[in-house]
Design an enzyme around this catalytic site. Structure first.
Site, PDB file in Angstrom:
ATOM      1  N   HIS A   1       0.819  -1.217   0.000  1.00  8.32           N
ATOM      2  CA  HIS A   1       0.000   0.000   0.000  1.00  8.32           C
ATOM      3  C   HIS A   1       0.856   1.272   0.000  1.00  8.32           C
ATOM      4  O   HIS A   1       0.350   2.343  -0.298  1.00  8.32           O
ATOM      5  CB  HIS A   1      -1.033  -0.003   1.133  1.00  8.32           C
ATOM      6  CG  HIS A   1      -0.485   0.319   2.490  1.00  8.32           C
ATOM      7  ND1 HIS A   1       0.283  -0.545   3.211  1.00  8.32           N
ATOM      8  CD2 HIS A   1      -0.601   1.425   3.253  1.00  8.32           C
ATOM      9  CE1 HIS A   1       0.615   0.003   4.363  1.00  8.32           C
ATOM     10  NE2 HIS A   1       0.087   1.205   4.413  1.00  8.32           N
TER      11      HIS A   1
ATOM     12  N   HIS B   1       7.986  -2.023   2.550  1.00  5.28           N
ATOM     13  CA  HIS B   1       7.642  -0.625   2.297  1.00  5.28           C
ATOM     14  C   HIS B   1       8.853   0.287   2.080  1.00  5.28           C
ATOM     15  O   HIS B   1       8.921   1.029   1.112  1.00  5.28           O
ATOM     16  CB  HIS B   1       6.840  -0.045   3.461  1.00  5.28           C
ATOM     17  CG  HIS B   1       5.601  -0.811   3.783  1.00  5.28           C
ATOM     18  ND1 HIS B   1       4.769  -1.326   2.823  1.00  5.28           N
ATOM     19  CD2 HIS B   1       5.028  -1.128   4.973  1.00  5.28           C
ATOM     20  CE1 HIS B   1       3.748  -1.931   3.402  1.00  5.28           C
ATOM     21  NE2 HIS B   1       3.881  -1.827   4.713  1.00  5.28           N
TER      22      HIS B   1
HETATM   23  O1  BG6 Z   1       0.726   4.322   8.170  1.00  5.14           O
HETATM   24  P1  BG6 Z   1       0.134   3.189   7.420  1.00  5.14           P
HETATM   25  O2  BG6 Z   1      -0.300   3.517   6.054  1.00  5.14           O
HETATM   26  O3  BG6 Z   1      -0.928   2.483   8.209  1.00  5.14           O
HETATM   27  O4  BG6 Z   1       1.305   2.134   7.236  1.00  5.14           O
HETATM   28  C1  BG6 Z   1       1.981   1.616   8.328  1.00  5.14           C
HETATM   29  C2  BG6 Z   1       1.569   0.179   8.594  1.00  5.14           C
HETATM   30  O5  BG6 Z   1       1.917  -0.588   7.446  1.00  5.14           O
HETATM   31  C3  BG6 Z   1       1.585  -1.966   7.562  1.00  5.14           C
HETATM   32  O6  BG6 Z   1       1.893  -2.637   6.370  1.00  5.14           O
HETATM   33  C4  BG6 Z   1       2.354  -2.565   8.709  1.00  5.14           C
HETATM   34  O7  BG6 Z   1       2.029  -3.949   8.823  1.00  5.14           O
HETATM   35  C5  BG6 Z   1       2.021  -1.847   9.990  1.00  5.14           C
HETATM   36  O8  BG6 Z   1       2.774  -2.374  11.076  1.00  5.14           O
HETATM   37  C6  BG6 Z   1       2.255  -0.361   9.850  1.00  5.14           C
HETATM   38  O9  BG6 Z   1       1.731   0.285  10.989  1.00  5.14           O
END
Ligand code: BG6
Length: 458
Positions: free
Chosen positions: A169, A231
């Site tokens: 994402h 990420h």
């Molecule tokens: O800030 P966002 O968009 O929720 O992304 C952070 C999160 O991304 C997720 O993919 C992780 O598993 C989480 O641990 C993290 O908190």
């Protein structure tokens, strides 16, 4: 843009495998609602699939609840028409029923743990799949380099690469996508972004959030795999890639693969990395137990909640510049940004004094912002330098990151999904660190929840 299209003009059917899970309720359905309520929303059919017994009615209620914050006509239609199929996704016969219910123009979203996704893909191999079917897989994609490779090989037998969406994402975050415009649509920064001028690059994603009841997943992943392996390496790819000819799937993902192939741990054995775990503490008015006392945590896993690794990029542009990637949970502040720190000027004219901080370009991921930290002549003594910051707040995109990701899946455009070789590179890059940690060559520090990390790191 490259788009894998189906011959059918019927609306796409989005089939969520793992419809009863947390990801579906927390991210997928709200993301879909945000897409439907936006000008980019289009008609879509929705089918929820899970192994537990439920009814169309109960599933509709769940969808309705998740859609409540972003109402739209399209959302109403989905709620009225969506159906639920009870199925064991590891069983080919059950999956055949699911595909029969879905029809011809299908996107299958595996909102499932990796092991179950693997079983479902193996089961799909035994079936004839509808032409043009899209397969969307959640992270983590595999558990190491070898398993990511074998999962890729399995997927190759199912559908062509452009029909595979490895979802991350962060590639749907408008703040990450901002990097492309900032770097490639302005002449003022890009020529400076190289080893000639940049001393180091930091990519930081510190969260105040702690475990939040996710021990089942997180205690096996830890901060390195949860955030950096996926990420932050993709953010690094956007921050360091060469200017692509276009932002279509081929060029953009090719550019990401190229820079990641040149990326390696600063020391070959990964021992420049650091790891730590939170102890009991307080964040705001929340009292947190130590990580190892959180429900569902197994202390023998030695899971880290804060990870840092330093990378080198072996190419002409970045040779010798450290890229420091760091992410942690239960920290004092939410600091989420990419920072380019510039080298000192070749010669500071004598008589100009008070140079305190280097020039920095900071790109905020949350909230979306842009800062340029400079030193300029001060007010009182004109030859004394003072720091000044040029600051811009950027608009966050209208769609949530998951809305963006779903939009690309429904449109059949893989540009914002992770290509197979990119996923493999991400595992290759972190492998020395994972190995060093497994062999206990890097000690695990502790920090009280709600602080800036272990004291020894400051
Ligand atoms: O800030 P966002 O968009 O929720 O992304 C952070 C999160 O991304 C997720 O993919 C992780 O598993 C989480 O641990 C993290 O908190």
């Amino acid at each position: 843009m490259t788009a894998a299209t189906s011959e059918s003009s019927a609306p796409r059917t989005l089939v969520i495998l793992g419809a009863g899970g947390d990801l579906t309720a927390r991210l997928l359905l709200p993301g879909l609602a945000s897409l439907l309520a936006s000008p980019r929303g289009e008609a879509v059919r929705l089918i929820g699939v899970d192994r537990s017994e439920s009814s169309n009615e109960a599933w509709r209620k769940r969808v309705e609840t998740a859609f409540a914050d972003a109402p739209s006509k399209l959302a109403e239609t989905i709620v009225a028409e969506t159906t639920y199929v009870q199925a064991d996704v590891s069983d080919p016969a059950s999956l055949e029923r699911v595909l029969a219910a879905a029809g011809t123009n299908v996107a299958l979203y595996f909102a499932l743990p990796p092991a179950i996704t693997l079983l479902a893909c193996k089961a799909l191999r035994k079936l004839e799949l509808p032409k043009g079917i899209m397969l969307a897989l959640e992270k983590p994609f595999g558990t190491d380099y070898a398993s990511a490779r074998s999962l890729n090989r399995l997927l190759q037998h199912l559908v062509p690469e452009e029909q595979v969406f490895r979802v991350d994402h962060f590639l749907g975050k408008s703040t990450v996508l901002n990097l492309l415009g900032l770097r490639f649509a302005n002449r003022i920064f890009e020529p400076l972004l190289s080893a000639d001028n940049v001393e180091r690059v930091d990519i930081v994603f510190d969260e105040q959030l702690a475990l939040e009841g996710r021990a089942g997943y997180y205690d096996r992943a830890g901060a390195l795999i949860d955030m950096i392996q996926s990420h932050l390496l993709l953010v690094l790819a956007f921050a360091a890639m060469e200017p692509p000819a276009s932002v279509d799937a081929e060029d953009l993902r090719g550019g990401m693969a190229q820079v990641l192939r040149a990326t390696r741990t600063w020391k070959a054995n990964g021992t420049e990395s650091r790891r730590a775990r939170y102890g009991a503490g307080t964040i705001g008015d929340r009292k947190l137990p130590a990580y190892i006392d959180e429900q569902g945590v197994d202390p023998s896993h030695h899971t880290e909640t804060l990870a840092e690794m330093t990378l080198a990029i072996d190419n002409w542009r970045w040779a010798g510049v450290p890229f420091v990637l760091r992410s942690g949970k239960a920290l004092a502040d939410t600091r989420q940004e990419i920072v380019f720190t510039f080298k000192p000027v070749p010669h500071l004219p004598s008589g100009l004094h008070g140079m305190k901080t280097p020039a920095r370009l900071r790109i905020g991921l949350k909230p979306a912002s842009l800062d340029l930290d400079l030193m300029i002549n001060g007010e009182d003594d004109p030859f004394e330098l003072d720091p000044v910051a040029l600051h811009a707040e950027l608009q966050a995109g209208q769609l949530s990151a998951y809305g963006e990701v779903l939009s690309s899946i429904l449109e059949g455009d893989p540009t914002l999904s992770v290509r197979g070789d990119v996923a493999e590179q991400c595992w290759r890059i972190v492998a020395p660190v994972l190995k060093a940690w497994r062999k206990d060559e890097v000690s695990i520090d502790t920090y009280p929840a709600g602080t800036a990390g272990p004291k020894s790191w400051h």
